[in-house]
Design a protein around this motif. Sequence first.
Motif, PDB file in Angstrom:
ATOM      1  N   ARG A  26      41.189  48.406  46.231  1.00 45.57           N
ATOM      2  CA  ARG A  26      42.279  47.665  45.277  1.00 45.57           C
ATOM      3  C   ARG A  26      42.999  48.740  44.777  1.00 45.57           C
ATOM      4  NH1 ARG A  26      37.689  43.742  43.300  1.00 45.57           N
ATOM      5  NH2 ARG A  26      36.945  45.263  42.280  1.00 45.57           N
ATOM      6  N   ARG A  78      48.705  40.733  42.004  1.00 47.23           N
ATOM      7  CA  ARG A  78      47.620  39.996  42.973  1.00 47.23           C
ATOM      8  C   ARG A  78      47.241  38.562  42.193  1.00 47.23           C
ATOM      9  NH1 ARG A  78      42.273  40.756  43.743  1.00 47.23           N
ATOM     10  NH2 ARG A  78      42.341  42.429  41.934  1.00 47.23           N
ATOM     11  N   ALA A  86      44.792  35.233  42.532  1.00 41.14           N
ATOM     12  CA  ALA A  86      43.414  34.794  43.257  1.00 41.14           C
ATOM     13  C   ALA A  86      43.527  33.405  43.176  1.00 41.14           C
ATOM     14  CB  ALA A  86      42.035  35.355  42.377  1.00 41.14           C
ATOM     15  N   THR A  93      36.274  36.889  51.247  1.00 35.20           N
ATOM     16  CA  THR A  93      37.735  37.080  50.534  1.00 35.20           C
ATOM     17  C   THR A  93      38.674  37.539  51.317  1.00 35.20           C
ATOM     18  OG1 THR A  93      36.660  37.900  48.373  1.00 35.20           O
ATOM     19  CG2 THR A  93      39.007  38.116  48.605  1.00 35.20           C
ATOM     20  N   THR A 149      42.818  38.596  51.363  1.00 38.22           N
ATOM     21  CA  THR A 149      44.008  38.974  50.759  1.00 38.22           C
ATOM     22  C   THR A 149      45.234  39.111  51.466  1.00 38.22           C
ATOM     23  OG1 THR A 149      42.619  39.926  49.269  1.00 38.22           O
ATOM     24  CG2 THR A 149      45.126  40.514  49.000  1.00 38.22           C
ATOM     25  N   LEU A 161      50.637  39.397  46.231  1.00 39.63           N
ATOM     26  CA  LEU A 161      49.296  39.356  47.187  1.00 39.63           C
ATOM     27  C   LEU A 161      48.430  38.010  46.874  1.00 39.63           C
ATOM     28  CD1 LEU A 161      48.029  42.949  47.068  1.00 39.63           C
ATOM     29  CD2 LEU A 161      49.446  41.514  48.956  1.00 39.63           C
ATOM     30  N   ALA A 214      44.993  36.060  47.075  1.00 43.31           N
ATOM     31  CA  ALA A 214      43.524  36.292  47.500  1.00 43.31           C
ATOM     32  C   ALA A 214      42.817  34.960  47.656  1.00 43.31           C
ATOM     33  CB  ALA A 214      42.595  37.249  46.685  1.00 43.31           C
ATOM     34  N   GLU A 273      37.009  40.078  42.600  1.00 39.70           N
ATOM     35  CA  GLU A 273      38.507  39.746  43.283  1.00 39.70           C
ATOM     36  C   GLU A 273      39.185  38.812  42.354  1.00 39.70           C
ATOM     37  OE1 GLU A 273      40.421  41.241  45.908  1.00 39.70           O
ATOM     38  OE2 GLU A 273      38.717  42.659  45.810  1.00 39.70           O
ATOM     39  N   ALA A 303      42.170  39.858  39.512  1.00 38.58           N
ATOM     40  CA  ALA A 303      43.317  39.565  39.781  1.00 38.58           C
ATOM     41  C   ALA A 303      44.390  39.771  38.611  1.00 38.58           C
ATOM     42  CB  ALA A 303      43.189  38.216  40.421  1.00 38.58           C
TER      43      ALA A 303
END
Length: 397
Positions: A191, A200, A202, A234, A236, A260, A262, A285, A289
């Motif tokens: 990460r 990022r 999610a 997960t 990504t 990104l 995920a 994750e 996020a």
Amino acid sequence: MDETVLPRCLLVARQGPEDREDPIQDHLLELAELARSCGFEVLARRVLRRSEIASKTFYGSGQLEALAGEVARQGVRHLICDDELRGSQVNAIEKLTGLICLDRTGLILSIFEQRAQTREAKAQVELARCEYELPRLKGAWTHLERQGGGVGLRGGPGETQIEVDRRMIRTRISQLKRELAHLEQVRETQRQGRPKGLPRVALVGYTNAGKTSLLKALTGEGEPRDLLFATLDTTTRKAWLGQDFNPETGEGGAEPKHCLVADTVGFIRKLPHQLVAAFRSTLGEVRTADALLVVADAAHPDLEEHLKVVGATLRDIGCEPEGIDAQPRLLVLNQVDRLHRPQKLDLRKRHPGAVQACAIQGAGLDEIRLWMRALIPGPPKPRVLEDWELPEPVLAP
Ligand SMILES: Nc1nc2c(ncn2[C@@H]2O[C@H](COP(=O)(O)OP(=O)(O)OP(=O)(O)O)[C@@H](O)[C@H]2O)c(=O)[nH]1
Ligand SMILES: [Mg+2]
């Protein structure tokens, strides 16, 4: 041998005097989906009315025996119960009916065991399985305890065996926790190593809502499947969000924008607490996020209940909806291609801030991309400095 023959099962749920039948039927329908996702053919669903829980067999021996007789000639080998049962109850039911008995948690664990691919997912599922089995061991060995001299006597062969089993499971739990702590560190390092400035996002939501389909629509990757808990690990991927440049006004930069995305494990009503605890690092994750895309199946009759379950599960794993640490959230009401216009209008009234989308045909994707673009930190805006920030003027000699 015909490979399409699936093991057959019978589903049951208890209805107490205070319980309405509708939700129980809905829960049985969901249990049927879980059973199908685990590879069973569901032969029948039954609601067993019972004012009090029978401590030994939960549903009462009379009803269970009648059921077993009813399905005996139909090749049913498994009885799947929507209620959470104690190990001793599972054993008593198996003895009475001659069927293999699974409760809801046991069924979900079996699905997770079938799906786990990576080392981390496998270790997480095994940890959850060990935590689930540990308090159930006693039930499994009661017959040996009796051989050891009856209730109340200690040190019989059964009890010794339980102690051995418990010790083995506890040792395995410690090993798995150590392994997972190590894998969590690896994940944290990954990460840290991700490019800065790329937000990022999610994908979260009820299982089978269309999270993986949305990942595919946004990034080109992902394998959607019509199964509960198809995704455990997960993934990504990078999503292209178009350019900032507006040819009409001439404003914005020409460089492409990315973020990104995920995809991760879905939620469900009564998600076994052992799994939530064991999936701590995967769910990390979601917790870490920058923002959440909450995906829901808008055409599901239990949409509102699903949203409540998702809200509660997010709180459980440490994602608060408001406050200083709250992540921005966008509700994506997916699968609206399965709705008629009046239903969509009704949804618009109930969830005015949501995007109505169809991950398969691409509807609503531009709106989602626009929302994600707003997450990208832009260059700092120039501001007028105040007097106290300015350097002292140097007086000419
Ligand atoms: N009609 C329709 N079907 C969709 C849409 N989005 C997804 N689906 C279908 O819904 C099913 C589940 O999709 P997935 O993307 O695998 O769902 P998920 O949320 O990732 O599910 P899990 O990983 O199992 O939790 C698949 O059969 C998809 O084809 C949509 O917008 N419209
Ligand atoms: Mg998925």
